[in-house]
Design a protein around this motif. Structure first.
Motif, mmCIF file in Angstrom:
data_model
loop_
_atom_site.group_PDB
_atom_site.id
_atom_site.type_symbol
_atom_site.label_atom_id
_atom_site.label_comp_id
_atom_site.label_asym_id
_atom_site.label_seq_id
_atom_site.Cartn_x
_atom_site.Cartn_y
_atom_site.Cartn_z
ATOM 1 N N ASN A 1 41.345 66.304 36.812
ATOM 2 C CA ASN A 1 41.530 67.042 35.574
ATOM 3 C C ASN A 1 42.511 68.204 35.710
ATOM 4 O OD1 ASN A 1 39.923 68.962 36.949
ATOM 5 N ND2 ASN A 1 38.075 68.034 36.113
ATOM 6 N N HIS A 2 43.415 68.092 36.663
ATOM 7 C CA HIS A 2 44.423 69.136 36.856
ATOM 8 C C HIS A 2 45.217 69.302 35.567
ATOM 9 C CE1 HIS A 2 47.546 71.572 38.651
ATOM 10 N NE2 HIS A 2 46.832 71.616 39.766
ATOM 11 N N ARG A 3 45.486 70.557 35.179
ATOM 12 C CA ARG A 3 46.236 70.823 33.950
ATOM 13 C C ARG A 3 47.625 70.223 33.971
ATOM 14 N NH1 ARG A 3 45.637 76.743 34.374
ATOM 15 N NH2 ARG A 3 43.424 76.807 34.737
ATOM 16 N N ARG B 1 48.306 65.734 38.538
ATOM 17 C CA ARG B 1 47.139 64.873 38.315
ATOM 18 C C ARG B 1 47.473 63.424 38.662
ATOM 19 N NH1 ARG B 1 46.264 66.197 33.235
ATOM 20 N NH2 ARG B 1 47.252 64.382 32.298
ATOM 21 N N LEU B 2 48.618 62.945 38.181
ATOM 22 C CA LEU B 2 49.010 61.555 38.444
ATOM 23 C C LEU B 2 49.380 61.342 39.914
ATOM 24 C CD1 LEU B 2 51.018 60.789 35.188
ATOM 25 C CD2 LEU B 2 48.673 60.114 35.757
ATOM 26 N N LYS C 1 47.757 59.055 45.212
ATOM 27 C CA LYS C 1 47.304 59.264 46.594
ATOM 28 C C LYS C 1 45.924 58.628 46.796
ATOM 29 C CE LYS C 1 49.797 63.523 47.851
ATOM 30 N NZ LYS C 1 51.049 63.039 47.374
ATOM 31 N N LEU C 2 45.042 58.802 45.826
ATOM 32 C CA LEU C 2 43.710 58.200 45.931
ATOM 33 C C LEU C 2 43.795 56.674 45.931
ATOM 34 C CD1 LEU C 2 41.652 60.572 43.627
ATOM 35 C CD2 LEU C 2 41.423 60.326 46.098
ATOM 36 N N GLN C 3 44.731 56.120 45.168
ATOM 37 C CA GLN C 3 44.896 54.664 45.154
ATOM 38 C C GLN C 3 45.269 54.135 46.533
ATOM 39 O OE1 GLN C 3 47.679 54.218 41.791
ATOM 40 N NE2 GLN C 3 46.146 52.887 40.855
ATOM 41 N N SER C 4 46.000 54.928 47.301
ATOM 42 C CA SER C 4 46.374 54.471 48.639
ATOM 43 C C SER C 4 45.157 54.402 49.569
ATOM 44 C CB SER C 4 47.474 55.352 49.234
ATOM 45 O OG SER C 4 46.997 56.653 49.500
ATOM 46 N N ILE D 1 36.225 51.378 38.877
ATOM 47 C CA ILE D 1 37.136 51.282 37.738
ATOM 48 C C ILE D 1 38.139 52.414 37.869
ATOM 49 C CG2 ILE D 1 37.320 51.377 35.223
ATOM 50 C CD1 ILE D 1 34.301 50.380 35.245
ATOM 51 N N TRP D 2 39.428 52.077 37.832
ATOM 52 C CA TRP D 2 40.506 53.051 38.003
ATOM 53 C C TRP D 2 41.199 53.243 36.652
ATOM 54 C CZ3 TRP D 2 41.907 55.148 42.904
ATOM 55 C CH2 TRP D 2 41.093 54.701 43.960
ATOM 56 N N ASP D 3 40.996 54.392 36.039
ATOM 57 C CA ASP D 3 41.532 54.687 34.716
ATOM 58 C C ASP D 3 42.456 55.897 34.822
ATOM 59 O OD1 ASP D 3 42.027 55.163 32.040
ATOM 60 O OD2 ASP D 3 39.926 55.144 31.425
ATOM 61 N N PHE D 4 43.778 55.657 34.787
ATOM 62 C CA PHE D 4 44.722 56.762 34.974
ATOM 63 C C PHE D 4 44.925 57.573 33.697
ATOM 64 C CE2 PHE D 4 47.567 53.534 33.403
ATOM 65 C CZ PHE D 4 48.503 54.230 32.667
#
Length: 153
Positions: A63-65, A70-71, A76-79, A93-96
């Motif tokens: 939830n970074h402003r 944020r993206l 990075k988390l997807q890696s 579930i990955w919801d960008f």
């Protein structure tokens, strides 16, 4: 049907009872505190519980402003997807792009159980078990990569 005030009290009672339920979970007693949640040590990354009239969710919420940050964190988390999803039979579930009721855009990585309804008090024990089981797993998996993530940010 509940009035707005009754629904508010019901939600309050739900979370109070959840706190009491957590006090008897051995894994939480060993940690010395309940949950990591907002204390992840990574700005804009929180662990959360959510329940409504149709489902319950345990999630990582970004939830970074700053949308770019944020993206970037989401990528990075997807890696580390294999590590984060370890132990989740159907993965996460990955919801960008999730838009909260307030209109705020966030990214979410979560596990969901449909069919739960916070208004059905008989379901509360099952919701609590879903929350505890999945948050323990999600916290453990997140902690496996947290220090690496902090170095990359």
């Amino acid at each position: 049907m509940y009035t707005q005030e009754e629904a508010k009290q019901l939600r309050k009672d739900f979370w109070i009872l959840f706190g009491k339920r957590c006090k008897i979970v051995p894994e939480l007693q060993e940690k010395g505190k309940k949950w990591m949640l907002y204390d992840t040590k990574i700005t804009g990354l929180d662990l959360k519980f959510e329940v409504d009239r149709r489902a319950a969710r345990v999630m990582i919420e970004l939830n970074h402003r700053n949308e770019g940050k944020r993206l970037d964190l989401f990528e990075k988390l997807q890696s580390y997807k294999a590590i984060l999803e370890d132990g989740f039979e159907d993965g996460l579930i990955w919801d960008f792009l999730f838009v909260r009721e307030t209109g705020k855009e966030v990214c979410r990585i979560y596990v969901e159980q449909e069919g739960f309804d916070i208004h059905r008090q008989k379901q509360w024990p099952d919701i609590y078990n879903f929350f505890i089981e999945n948050m323990l797993r999600l916290e453990t998996n997140f902690l496996d990569i947290r220090d690496i993530l902090k170095e990359q940010l």
